[in-house]
Design a protein around this motif. Structure first.
Motif, PDB file in Angstrom:
ATOM      1  N   UNK A 106     -16.988 -57.292 -35.194  1.00 22.90           N
ATOM      2  CA  UNK A 106     -16.460 -57.016 -36.527  1.00 22.90           C
ATOM      3  C   UNK A 106     -16.928 -55.634 -36.955  1.00 22.90           C
ATOM      4  N   UNK A 107     -16.039 -54.890 -37.617  1.00 23.48           N
ATOM      5  CA  UNK A 107     -16.409 -53.627 -38.248  1.00 23.48           C
ATOM      6  C   UNK A 107     -16.106 -53.760 -39.732  1.00 23.48           C
ATOM      7  N   UNK A 108     -17.094 -53.410 -40.556  1.00 23.84           N
ATOM      8  CA  UNK A 108     -16.878 -53.380 -42.001  1.00 23.84           C
ATOM      9  C   UNK A 108     -17.140 -51.956 -42.464  1.00 23.84           C
ATOM     10  N   UNK A 109     -16.113 -51.351 -43.051  1.00 24.09           N
ATOM     11  CA  UNK A 109     -16.305 -50.016 -43.616  1.00 24.09           C
ATOM     12  C   UNK A 109     -16.340 -50.119 -45.129  1.00 24.09           C
ATOM     13  N   UNK A 110     -17.026 -49.163 -45.732  1.00 26.99           N
ATOM     14  CA  UNK A 110     -17.097 -49.083 -47.188  1.00 26.99           C
ATOM     15  C   UNK A 110     -16.848 -47.643 -47.602  1.00 26.99           C
ATOM     16  N   UNK A 111     -15.980 -47.473 -48.584  1.00 22.55           N
ATOM     17  CA  UNK A 111     -15.668 -46.148 -49.093  1.00 22.55           C
ATOM     18  C   UNK A 111     -14.320 -45.641 -48.621  1.00 22.55           C
ATOM     19  N   UNK A 112     -13.737 -44.772 -49.432  1.00 24.77           N
ATOM     20  CA  UNK A 112     -12.485 -44.122 -49.074  1.00 24.77           C
ATOM     21  C   UNK A 112     -11.238 -44.962 -49.229  1.00 24.77           C
TER      22      UNK A 112
END
Length: 180
Positions: A74-80
């Motif tokens: 799993x990849x979790x990104x935050x921002x943008x």
């Protein structure tokens, strides 16, 4: 109604956390740290964490790198994920997706409406799947990260969650790539 089936064993997943920001560093990345704390607190593993600038090609490149890494589920990104000119995380995610999880953004909006009212309309949170890896793009505020984790991801990334969850189908996400 959703519930946790305590008769089943918990299955930790391996998660990479990406903060998209032109200004954040590890020592002041509150949203990334919020995710790390919640991920580890739930019993999952953070296998990598990075901060990269709001550059579409760089974001997509990092997502692809993690999708090719067998250590990452799993990849979790935050921002943008906002509406300004530098907010390109959603576009970068969609450059990588094989399938979009359309309902994720809808559910996130419903959760956000309960917390911030109509300001939730400004979020473009999204999710998808690529190369057998789940990808989630969350807004850059710690509150949004808490809400997404506590109300959606903590449940869907728990194998014991019923009636269904993301973890139980994880082994089948890339079955089309294995066909001969």
């Amino acid at each position: 109604m959703s519930r946790i089936d305590e008769t089943l064993d918990f299955m930790p997943v391996r998660i990479a956390v990406l903060t998209v920001s032109d200004t954040r560093r590890m020592d002041d990345d509150k949203s990334g740290q919020t995710l790390v704390d919640r991920i580890e607190g739930a019993g999952h593993m953070v296998v990598d964490r990075k901060i990269i600038p709001d550059e579409r090609a760089q974001i997509a490149g990092q997502l692809r790198e993690w999708c090719a890494d067998t250590r990452v589920d799993v990849v979790i990104s935050t921002g943008g994920t906002g509406l300004t000119g530098r907010d390109v995380t959603v576009e970068a995610h969609r450059d990588v997706y094989e399938k979009e999880i359309d309902a994720f953004g809808t559910i996130f909006t419903i959760v956000s409406m309960q917390k911030i009212g109509t300001s939730a309309v400004q979020s473009r949170a999204t999710a998808g799947v690529a190369r057998g890896t789940y990808l989630f793009a969350l807004p850059g505020s710690p509150g949004a990260c808490k809400d997404a984790w506590d109300e959606i991801l903590a449940k869907q990334l728990d194998f014991r969650h019923r009636p269904c969850n993301f973890v139980e189908i994880l082994p089948r996400l890339d079955e089309h790539l294995r066909r001969k």
